[in-house]
Write an enzyme that holds these catalytic residues in place. Structure first.
Site, PDB file in Angstrom:
ATOM      1  N   SER A 140       0.867  -1.177   0.000  1.00 22.77           N
ATOM      2  CA  SER A 140       0.000   0.000   0.000  1.00 22.77           C
ATOM      3  C   SER A 140       0.898   1.219   0.000  1.00 22.77           C
ATOM      4  CB  SER A 140      -0.872   0.009   1.266  1.00 22.77           C
ATOM      5  OG  SER A 140      -1.495   1.265   1.447  1.00 22.77           O
ATOM      6  N   TYR A 153      -2.500  -0.184  10.393  1.00 23.10           N
ATOM      7  CA  TYR A 153      -2.449  -0.661   9.009  1.00 23.10           C
ATOM      8  C   TYR A 153      -1.139  -0.204   8.354  1.00 23.10           C
ATOM      9  CZ  TYR A 153      -3.778  -1.225   4.083  1.00 23.10           C
ATOM     10  OH  TYR A 153      -3.820  -1.573   2.755  1.00 23.10           O
ATOM     11  N   VAL A 186      -7.935   2.119  -3.282  1.00 20.88           N
ATOM     12  CA  VAL A 186      -8.522   1.327  -4.356  1.00 20.88           C
ATOM     13  C   VAL A 186      -9.998   1.100  -4.031  1.00 20.88           C
ATOM     14  CG1 VAL A 186      -8.348  -0.790  -5.720  1.00 20.88           C
ATOM     15  CG2 VAL A 186      -6.290   0.184  -4.665  1.00 20.88           C
ATOM     16  N   GLY A 193     -15.628   3.996   2.368  1.00 18.30           N
ATOM     17  CA  GLY A 193     -15.803   5.132   3.269  1.00 18.30           C
ATOM     18  C   GLY A 193     -14.577   5.967   3.507  1.00 18.30           C
TER      19      GLY A 193
END
Length: 278
Positions: A140, A153, A186, A193
């Site tokens: 990411s 994350y 993505v 959201g």
């Protein structure tokens, strides 16, 4: 070295939906033989039936050593030695750091970080013995930046990039390639959201095309959208205060984005259950 996809054996984790499904579909359409693994074996098999070409579906829990081992062994038994492993499975809880449930923290570490480590550790030795292979990990842009609301994350994705960097050096000269794909936001259930910041919203097909391209012409790091890469490199050269200003203007604050929205409620309840398959 450029290579084609026809005839390649490709294993994709988290392949029943979203980015993983698109990666599997594009590889299969290009002539590769594909096995997709997913926490729901039923969903994996259903997806496999819907995709073109040679595609198989299996149950796979990337947090379980035996499950991952069996997925790779099944892929080889069905299709032959694995040429490409795509570590795609991932989960994300979004919100303030002090509101994050411990179950969400544990799940992200287990899937996003340890799942990747496990996949590399199980797949790379056989590739090294054969003198060829490619492991592509869907990381990411959070491997390079840390948006507010995605602290854990981002920590898992920073960890993935650090792990791959070290293993890449250990595999230097072995014929085994490693790649970290680092997309922005993505359009998938995982990102429901959330805000995109200054970058455009990506589609799963954009990520899949990047995966196929990097297997054809290997590179270690791929940032999507491509124009974000130079911006991040420039920001890294700035003094801290200037860097903070640039990143605040370009990187979304996800705490503010999700706010009181219920868009992520069902997804986050599911990923934080003791058994997410239930």
């Amino acid at each position: 070295m450029k290579r084609t996809h026809a005839g390649l054996v490709v294993a994709v984790t988290g392949g029943a939906a979203g980015i993983g499904r698109e990666i599997a579909g594009q590889f299969a359409a290009a002539g590769a033989r594909v096995c997709i693994g997913d926490l729901s074996g039923t969903a994996a098999r259903a997806t496999a039936r819907e995709l073109p070409g040679t595609v198989h579906g299996c149950e796979l829990d990337v947090t379980d050593e035996r499950s991952f081992h069996d997925f790779l062994a099944t892929t080889e038994a069905l299709l032959g030695p694995i040429d490409v492993l795509v570590n795609n499975a991932g989960v994300m809880w979004v919100g303030a750091f002090d509101a994050e449930p411990d179950t969400a923290t544990a799940r992200m570490l287990a899937v996003n970080l340890h799942g990747v480590i496990r996949g590399v550790r199980l797949a790379a030795p056989a590739m090294r013995t054969r003198g060829r292979g490619h492991i592509v990990t869907i990381a990411s842009i959070a491997a390079k930046v840390s948006p507010a609301g995605e602290s854990t994350y981002a920590a898992t994705k920073h960890g993935v990039l650090g792990y791959l960097t070290g293993v890449r050096e250990e595999l230097r000269g072995s014929g085994v390639e490693l790649t970290a794909i680092m997309p922005g936001v993505v359009d998938t259930e995982l990102a429901a959201g959330t805000a995109t910041g200054a970058a455009k919203l990506l589609q799963p097909a954009d990520v899949a095309r990047a995966v196929l391209a990097v297997v054809e012409r290997p590179r270690f790091e791929v940032v999507l959208p491509a124009e974000v890469g130079p911006l991040l490199r420039l920001a890294g050269l700035l003094p801290q205060r200037a860097r903070d200003l640039v990143l605040r203007r370009t990187v979304p604050n996800q705490v503010a984005a999700v706010g009181s929205s219920s868009a992520r409620a069902d997804y986050e309840r599911r990923i934080t259950r003791p058994d997410p398959r239930e």
